[in-house]
Design a protein around this motif. Structure first.
Motif, PDB file in Angstrom:
ATOM      1  N   SER A   5      -7.225   6.680  -9.001  1.00  0.00           N
ATOM      2  CA  SER A   5      -8.189   7.030  -7.960  1.00  0.00           C
ATOM      3  C   SER A   5      -9.600   6.876  -8.530  1.00  0.00           C
ATOM      4  O   SER A   5      -9.766   6.729  -9.746  1.00  0.00           O
ATOM      5  N   ASN A  46      -9.090   7.274  -2.590  1.00  0.00           N
ATOM      6  CA  ASN A  46      -8.164   8.403  -2.701  1.00  0.00           C
ATOM      7  C   ASN A  46      -6.952   8.018  -3.525  1.00  0.00           C
ATOM      8  O   ASN A  46      -6.429   8.823  -4.282  1.00  0.00           O
ATOM      9  N   THR A  47      -6.501   6.784  -3.342  1.00  0.00           N
ATOM     10  CA  THR A  47      -5.363   6.259  -4.094  1.00  0.00           C
ATOM     11  C   THR A  47      -5.605   4.789  -4.376  1.00  0.00           C
ATOM     12  O   THR A  47      -6.053   4.054  -3.494  1.00  0.00           O
ATOM     13  N   ASP A  58      -3.253   1.784  -5.358  1.00  0.00           N
ATOM     14  CA  ASP A  58      -1.857   1.351  -5.477  1.00  0.00           C
ATOM     15  C   ASP A  58      -1.869  -0.019  -6.163  1.00  0.00           C
ATOM     16  O   ASP A  58      -1.985  -1.054  -5.515  1.00  0.00           O
ATOM     17  N   ILE A  90      -3.389  -2.360  -3.156  1.00  0.00           N
ATOM     18  CA  ILE A  90      -4.010  -1.729  -1.995  1.00  0.00           C
ATOM     19  C   ILE A  90      -4.801  -0.512  -2.461  1.00  0.00           C
ATOM     20  O   ILE A  90      -4.366   0.221  -3.344  1.00  0.00           O
ATOM     21  N   TYR A 109      -7.068   2.930  -0.837  1.00  0.00           N
ATOM     22  CA  TYR A 109      -7.275   3.747   0.353  1.00  0.00           C
ATOM     23  C   TYR A 109      -8.598   4.494   0.212  1.00  0.00           C
ATOM     24  O   TYR A 109      -8.745   5.331  -0.679  1.00  0.00           O
ATOM     25  N   GLU A 168      -7.787  -0.073   2.870  1.00  0.00           N
ATOM     26  CA  GLU A 168      -7.372   0.640   4.075  1.00  0.00           C
ATOM     27  C   GLU A 168      -8.217   1.893   4.251  1.00  0.00           C
ATOM     28  O   GLU A 168      -8.538   2.575   3.283  1.00  0.00           O
ATOM     29  N   ILE A 169      -8.574   2.162   5.504  1.00  0.00           N
ATOM     30  CA  ILE A 169      -9.288   3.383   5.875  1.00  0.00           C
ATOM     31  C   ILE A 169      -8.529   4.006   7.038  1.00  0.00           C
ATOM     32  O   ILE A 169      -8.210   3.317   8.010  1.00  0.00           O
ATOM     33  N   ARG A 170      -8.261   5.298   6.918  1.00  0.00           N
ATOM     34  CA  ARG A 170      -7.590   6.036   7.993  1.00  0.00           C
ATOM     35  C   ARG A 170      -8.509   7.135   8.482  1.00  0.00           C
ATOM     36  O   ARG A 170      -9.231   7.745   7.700  1.00  0.00           O
ATOM     37  N   VAL A 180      -5.231   3.579  11.701  1.00  0.00           N
ATOM     38  CA  VAL A 180      -5.231   2.882  10.416  1.00  0.00           C
ATOM     39  C   VAL A 180      -5.988   1.563  10.571  1.00  0.00           C
ATOM     40  O   VAL A 180      -5.689   0.774  11.466  1.00  0.00           O
ATOM     41  N   GLY A 192      -7.469  -1.857   8.273  1.00  0.00           N
ATOM     42  CA  GLY A 192      -7.331  -2.558   7.012  1.00  0.00           C
ATOM     43  C   GLY A 192      -8.082  -3.872   7.016  1.00  0.00           C
ATOM     44  O   GLY A 192      -8.345  -4.459   8.070  1.00  0.00           O
TER      45      GLY A 192
END
Length: 182
Positions: free
Chosen positions: A66, A84-85, A87, A92, A94, A130-132, A170, A172
């Motif tokens: 992170s 936040n993460t 991967d 990927i 986030y 990616e943004i949520r 979501v 991306g």
């Protein structure tokens, strides 16, 4: 230390333990406003809670999973943003973010999300960002929309927010799409 100057007034800096008091004060000043969409306000009731959060952020950074930064406006912390993460196996990242209430509506978060996306794709060589955001959090959703991210899905009841579930939208962007956008 991670530091990134976005423009003459906005920059990002790796979060530090000595930021705890300012971040807590900013959280407390904006508590009612932030509580509408962020689930951690009830568990952030003193500076020590923010210190614990920062220690977790620094551990995530040290483990390369992170990256949490403070958002600086003319040298003053006005929010928090980052990955936040991360991967690494799927390439990927986030992005998550929040701003103090008085700093909303100035284009700061769009600049920050753009800079983080550039960093993820061009420096870390990741394939997707990616943004949520909660479906009804239109201010947060407007950030990836302005940047050209694609709406990908709605995840039903994705987050428990104090006394109810909220769905997440979501968004991306893929590395090859981003290179076309910027």
């Amino acid at each position: 230390m991670f530091i990134h100057k976005i423009d003459e007034s906005v920059s990002l800096r790796l979060i530090e333990l000595n930021d705890a008091t300012r971040i807590y004060e900013l959280t407390d000043e904006s508590r009612h406003y932030l509580k509408e969409w962020l689930p951690w306000l009830n568990s952030t009731t003193q500076v020590e809670d923010t210190e614990k959060f920062i220690k977790g952020c620094l551990k995530g950074y040290a483990e390369n999973i992170s990256l949490t930064t403070v958002i600086l406006l003319n040298g003053v912390i006005v929010g928090v943003a980052g990955f936040n993460t991360i991967d690494w196996s799927n390439k990927i990242v986030y992005i998550g973010y929040w701003l103090g209430e008085e700093y909303q509506g100035k284009g700061i978060m769009t600049k920050v999300a753009k800079a983080l996306t550039n960093y993820a794709i061009h420096t870390l060589m990741l394939n997707k960002v990616e943004i949520r955001a909660a479906v009804h959090n239109y201010k947060s959703r407007s950030v990836p929309e302005r940047l050209g991210f694609k709406y990908e899905a709605t995840i039903r009841q994705a987050e428990w927010l104090y006394d109810h579930y909220v769905d997440h939208a979501v968004y991306g962007v893929l590395a090859d799409e981003w290179k076309e956008l910027v």
